[in-house]
Design a protein around this motif. Structure first.
Motif, PDB file in Angstrom:
ATOM      1  N   VAL A  90     -59.296 -33.790 -13.165  1.00  0.00           N
ATOM      2  CA  VAL A  90     -60.976 -33.902 -12.946  1.00  0.00           C
ATOM      3  C   VAL A  90     -61.224 -32.496 -12.377  1.00  0.00           C
ATOM      4  CG1 VAL A  90     -62.596 -35.006 -11.471  1.00  0.00           C
ATOM      5  CG2 VAL A  90     -60.615 -36.393 -11.962  1.00  0.00           C
ATOM      6  N   HIS A  91     -60.700 -31.959 -11.614  1.00  0.00           N
ATOM      7  CA  HIS A  91     -61.082 -30.369 -11.541  1.00  0.00           C
ATOM      8  C   HIS A  91     -60.976 -29.716 -12.718  1.00  0.00           C
ATOM      9  CE1 HIS A  91     -59.904 -26.722  -8.478  1.00  0.00           C
ATOM     10  NE2 HIS A  91     -61.217 -26.470  -9.173  1.00  0.00           N
ATOM     11  N   ALA A  92     -60.214 -29.679 -13.549  1.00  0.00           N
ATOM     12  CA  ALA A  92     -60.283 -28.982 -14.671  1.00  0.00           C
ATOM     13  C   ALA A  92     -61.173 -29.357 -15.903  1.00  0.00           C
ATOM     14  CB  ALA A  92     -58.774 -28.927 -15.458  1.00  0.00           C
ATOM     15  N   LEU A  93     -61.550 -30.870 -15.825  1.00  0.00           N
ATOM     16  CA  LEU A  93     -62.451 -31.261 -16.581  1.00  0.00           C
ATOM     17  C   LEU A  93     -63.939 -30.888 -16.032  1.00  0.00           C
ATOM     18  CD1 LEU A  93     -61.281 -34.843 -17.456  1.00  0.00           C
ATOM     19  CD2 LEU A  93     -62.074 -33.214 -18.894  1.00  0.00           C
ATOM     20  N   LEU A  94     -64.159 -30.814 -14.875  1.00  0.00           N
ATOM     21  CA  LEU A  94     -65.520 -30.476 -14.194  1.00  0.00           C
ATOM     22  C   LEU A  94     -65.752 -28.992 -14.801  1.00  0.00           C
ATOM     23  CD1 LEU A  94     -65.506 -31.777 -10.526  1.00  0.00           C
ATOM     24  CD2 LEU A  94     -66.970 -32.442 -12.493  1.00  0.00           C
ATOM     25  N   TRP A  95     -65.000 -28.108 -14.597  1.00  0.00           N
ATOM     26  CA  TRP A  95     -65.055 -26.584 -15.165  1.00  0.00           C
ATOM     27  C   TRP A  95     -65.321 -26.705 -16.693  1.00  0.00           C
ATOM     28  CZ3 TRP A  95     -67.235 -23.419 -12.227  1.00  0.00           C
ATOM     29  CH2 TRP A  95     -67.196 -23.274 -11.033  1.00  0.00           C
ATOM     30  N   THR A  96     -64.582 -27.452 -17.335  1.00  0.00           N
ATOM     31  CA  THR A  96     -64.485 -27.647 -18.803  1.00  0.00           C
ATOM     32  C   THR A  96     -65.974 -28.188 -19.149  1.00  0.00           C
ATOM     33  OG1 THR A  96     -62.119 -27.932 -18.926  1.00  0.00           O
ATOM     34  CG2 THR A  96     -63.724 -28.870 -20.565  1.00  0.00           C
ATOM     35  N   ALA A  97     -66.631 -28.915 -18.567  1.00  0.00           N
ATOM     36  CA  ALA A  97     -67.805 -29.470 -18.822  1.00  0.00           C
ATOM     37  C   ALA A  97     -69.067 -28.481 -18.540  1.00  0.00           C
ATOM     38  CB  ALA A  97     -68.060 -30.904 -18.044  1.00  0.00           C
ATOM     39  N   PHE A  98     -68.592 -27.865 -17.489  1.00  0.00           N
ATOM     40  CA  PHE A  98     -69.691 -26.822 -17.307  1.00  0.00           C
ATOM     41  C   PHE A  98     -69.640 -25.847 -18.303  1.00  0.00           C
ATOM     42  CE2 PHE A  98     -70.570 -22.822 -15.047  1.00  0.00           C
ATOM     43  CZ  PHE A  98     -71.732 -23.071 -14.744  1.00  0.00           C
ATOM     44  N   ALA A  99     -68.538 -25.224 -18.454  1.00  0.00           N
ATOM     45  CA  ALA A  99     -68.469 -24.060 -19.566  1.00  0.00           C
ATOM     46  C   ALA A  99     -68.757 -24.566 -20.800  1.00  0.00           C
ATOM     47  CB  ALA A  99     -67.026 -23.674 -19.508  1.00  0.00           C
ATOM     48  N   CYS A 101     -70.823 -27.015 -21.768  1.00  0.00           N
ATOM     49  CA  CYS A 101     -72.439 -27.171 -21.778  1.00  0.00           C
ATOM     50  C   CYS A 101     -73.255 -25.874 -21.654  1.00  0.00           C
ATOM     51  CB  CYS A 101     -72.763 -28.031 -20.548  1.00  0.00           C
ATOM     52  SG  CYS A 101     -72.376 -29.719 -20.863  1.00  0.00           S
ATOM     53  N   ALA A 102     -72.756 -25.087 -20.771  1.00  0.00           N
ATOM     54  CA  ALA A 102     -73.352 -23.605 -20.665  1.00  0.00           C
ATOM     55  C   ALA A 102     -73.341 -22.662 -22.109  1.00  0.00           C
ATOM     56  CB  ALA A 102     -72.768 -22.916 -19.437  1.00  0.00           C
ATOM     57  N   PHE A 103     -71.945 -22.796 -22.666  1.00  0.00           N
ATOM     58  CA  PHE A 103     -71.864 -22.140 -23.897  1.00  0.00           C
ATOM     59  C   PHE A 103     -72.906 -22.721 -24.980  1.00  0.00           C
ATOM     60  CE2 PHE A 103     -70.022 -21.083 -27.988  1.00  0.00           C
ATOM     61  CZ  PHE A 103     -70.021 -19.724 -27.876  1.00  0.00           C
ATOM     62  N   GLY A 104     -72.666 -23.940 -24.988  1.00  0.00           N
ATOM     63  CA  GLY A 104     -73.432 -24.923 -26.207  1.00  0.00           C
ATOM     64  C   GLY A 104     -74.837 -24.634 -26.058  1.00  0.00           C
ATOM     65  N   ALA A 119     -69.759 -27.748 -32.133  1.00  0.00           N
ATOM     66  CA  ALA A 119     -68.528 -27.457 -32.312  1.00  0.00           C
ATOM     67  C   ALA A 119     -67.941 -26.286 -31.594  1.00  0.00           C
ATOM     68  CB  ALA A 119     -68.274 -27.082 -33.977  1.00  0.00           C
ATOM     69  N   MET A 120     -68.803 -25.143 -31.584  1.00  0.00           N
ATOM     70  CA  MET A 120     -68.498 -24.105 -30.919  1.00  0.00           C
ATOM     71  C   MET A 120     -68.354 -24.158 -29.428  1.00  0.00           C
ATOM     72  SD  MET A 120     -68.317 -21.447 -33.019  1.00  0.00           S
ATOM     73  CE  MET A 120     -68.176 -19.987 -32.036  1.00  0.00           C
ATOM     74  N   ALA A 121     -69.288 -25.201 -28.952  1.00  0.00           N
ATOM     75  CA  ALA A 121     -69.023 -25.629 -27.382  1.00  0.00           C
ATOM     76  C   ALA A 121     -67.718 -26.294 -27.113  1.00  0.00           C
ATOM     77  CB  ALA A 121     -70.148 -26.324 -26.962  1.00  0.00           C
ATOM     78  N   LEU A 122     -67.452 -27.309 -28.102  1.00  0.00           N
ATOM     79  CA  LEU A 122     -66.021 -28.094 -28.095  1.00  0.00           C
ATOM     80  C   LEU A 122     -64.870 -27.047 -27.830  1.00  0.00           C
ATOM     81  CD1 LEU A 122     -66.833 -30.910 -29.921  1.00  0.00           C
ATOM     82  CD2 LEU A 122     -66.701 -31.002 -27.474  1.00  0.00           C
ATOM     83  N   VAL A 123     -65.138 -26.000 -28.633  1.00  0.00           N
ATOM     84  CA  VAL A 123     -63.856 -25.153 -28.867  1.00  0.00           C
ATOM     85  C   VAL A 123     -63.818 -24.359 -27.546  1.00  0.00           C
ATOM     86  CG1 VAL A 123     -63.042 -22.795 -29.864  1.00  0.00           C
ATOM     87  CG2 VAL A 123     -63.792 -24.757 -31.562  1.00  0.00           C
ATOM     88  N   ILE A 124     -64.830 -23.832 -26.970  1.00  0.00           N
ATOM     89  CA  ILE A 124     -64.710 -23.215 -25.817  1.00  0.00           C
ATOM     90  C   ILE A 124     -64.289 -24.193 -24.802  1.00  0.00           C
ATOM     91  CG2 ILE A 124     -66.389 -22.156 -23.969  1.00  0.00           C
ATOM     92  CD1 ILE A 124     -65.584 -20.188 -26.274  1.00  0.00           C
ATOM     93  N   ALA A 125     -64.623 -25.204 -24.764  1.00  0.00           N
ATOM     94  CA  ALA A 125     -64.257 -26.251 -23.645  1.00  0.00           C
ATOM     95  C   ALA A 125     -63.072 -26.531 -23.899  1.00  0.00           C
ATOM     96  CB  ALA A 125     -65.266 -27.791 -23.768  1.00  0.00           C
ATOM     97  N   ALA A 126     -62.464 -26.778 -24.970  1.00  0.00           N
ATOM     98  CA  ALA A 126     -60.934 -27.263 -24.998  1.00  0.00           C
ATOM     99  C   ALA A 126     -60.178 -25.951 -24.418  1.00  0.00           C
ATOM    100  CB  ALA A 126     -60.626 -27.472 -26.629  1.00  0.00           C
ATOM    101  N   THR A 127     -60.539 -24.766 -24.866  1.00  0.00           N
ATOM    102  CA  THR A 127     -59.706 -23.601 -24.425  1.00  0.00           C
ATOM    103  C   THR A 127     -59.851 -23.398 -23.038  1.00  0.00           C
ATOM    104  OG1 THR A 127     -60.339 -22.438 -26.329  1.00  0.00           O
ATOM    105  CG2 THR A 127     -59.577 -21.037 -24.577  1.00  0.00           C
ATOM    106  N   VAL A 128     -60.911 -23.767 -22.173  1.00  0.00           N
ATOM    107  CA  VAL A 128     -61.151 -23.608 -20.794  1.00  0.00           C
ATOM    108  C   VAL A 128     -60.181 -24.877 -20.268  1.00  0.00           C
ATOM    109  CG1 VAL A 128     -62.816 -24.208 -19.008  1.00  0.00           C
ATOM    110  CG2 VAL A 128     -63.435 -22.490 -20.831  1.00  0.00           C
ATOM    111  N   PHE A 129     -60.300 -25.962 -20.660  1.00  0.00           N
ATOM    112  CA  PHE A 129     -59.566 -27.045 -20.041  1.00  0.00           C
ATOM    113  C   PHE A 129     -57.959 -26.794 -20.078  1.00  0.00           C
ATOM    114  CE2 PHE A 129     -56.946 -30.883 -20.552  1.00  0.00           C
ATOM    115  CZ  PHE A 129     -57.272 -31.587 -19.462  1.00  0.00           C
ATOM    116  N   VAL A 130     -57.527 -26.146 -21.380  1.00  0.00           N
ATOM    117  CA  VAL A 130     -56.203 -25.923 -21.561  1.00  0.00           C
ATOM    118  C   VAL A 130     -55.810 -24.937 -20.547  1.00  0.00           C
ATOM    119  CG1 VAL A 130     -54.231 -24.955 -23.071  1.00  0.00           C
ATOM    120  CG2 VAL A 130     -55.886 -26.768 -23.945  1.00  0.00           C
ATOM    121  N   THR A 131     -56.623 -23.707 -20.295  1.00  0.00           N
ATOM    122  CA  THR A 131     -56.206 -22.915 -19.612  1.00  0.00           C
ATOM    123  C   THR A 131     -56.298 -23.215 -17.930  1.00  0.00           C
ATOM    124  OG1 THR A 131     -57.279 -21.287 -20.932  1.00  0.00           O
ATOM    125  CG2 THR A 131     -56.749 -20.507 -18.701  1.00  0.00           C
ATOM    126  N   LEU A 132     -57.173 -24.148 -17.611  1.00  0.00           N
ATOM    127  CA  LEU A 132     -57.337 -24.487 -16.137  1.00  0.00           C
ATOM    128  C   LEU A 132     -56.350 -25.450 -15.776  1.00  0.00           C
ATOM    129  CD1 LEU A 132     -61.160 -24.258 -15.420  1.00  0.00           C
ATOM    130  CD2 LEU A 132     -59.562 -22.737 -14.795  1.00  0.00           C
TER     131      LEU A 132
END
Length: 148
Positions: A90-99, A101-104, A119-132
Motif C-alpha cells: 500500500v505504501h508503494a501504491l500510494l506513492w504510485t497513485a500520487f506520481a 496522477c501528478a504526471f497525468g 497511457a503516459m501516466a500509467l507508464v510513469i506509475a508502473a515504473t514508480v511502483f516497481v521501483t518503490l
C-alpha cells in the motif's frame, strides 16, 4: 613446553539502531515543509508552462500554476504522512497513485489526447511502483518492520 592454542576473540556484530543523522532535528522539521513546497512550486511552474504552450503569460495561467503548486504540496505532505504507516504494498501504491496522477495532470496540459495522457501516466506509475515496491520489499522484514 606446551602452550594452549589461542582462542579467537568473540566478535559480536552490533548494528547501529539507525543510520546516523547528519542534520539536526530542526533541519528535518524544516525540510518536511520546504521540500514539498519547493517541489510544488516547480510542479506548478511546469503545469503553467505546459498550459500556455509558449504563449503569453496570463492571470489564469499564473493562477493555474499556483493552484497546482498548492494541491501538489498538500498531497505530497499527506502521502508522506500516511504512507509510512501502511504495509509495503500500500505504501508503494500510494506513492504510485500520487506520481501517476501528478504526471497525468501535467501531461494533459500539453493538449495531447486523454488516452495519450492516461497511457503516459500509467507508464510513469508502473515504473514508480516497481521501483518503490522493490525498495520497500528489500528494506523490510517479513513482519513489515523497516530495516535501517
Amino acid at each position: 613446553m606446551a602452550h594452549a592454542a589461542p582462542v579467537p576473540a568473540r566478535r559480536t556484530r552490533t548494528r547501529p539502531a539507525r543510520t546516523p543523522d547528519v542534520f539536526s532535528e530542526r533541519t528535518h522539521r524544516i525540510a518536511r515543509i520546504a521540500v514539498p513546497v519547493t517541489l510544488g512550486l516547480v510542479y506548478g511552474y511546469w503545469v503553467a508552462a505546459n498550459s500556455r504552450a509558449g504563449g503569453p503569460i496570463t492571470g489564469w495561467n499564473v493562477l493555474l500554476g499556483f493552484a497546482s503548486a498548492l494541491v501538489f504540496a498538500a498531497l505530497w505532505m499527506g502521502v508522506a504522512a500516511l504512507a509510512p504507516r501502511m504495509p509495503r504494498e500500500v505504501h508503494a501504491l500510494l506513492w504510485t497513485a500520487f506520481a501517476g496522477c501528478a504526471f497525468g495532470f501535467a501531461y494533459s496540459q500539453t493538449d495531447k489526447t486523454v488516452l495519450r495522457s492516461t497511457a503516459m501516466a500509467l507508464v510513469i506509475a508502473a515504473t514508480v511502483f516497481v521501483t518503490l515496491f522493490y525498495r520497500y520489499y528489500t528494506h523490510e522484514d517479513a513482519q513489515g518492520h523497516r530495516i535501517r
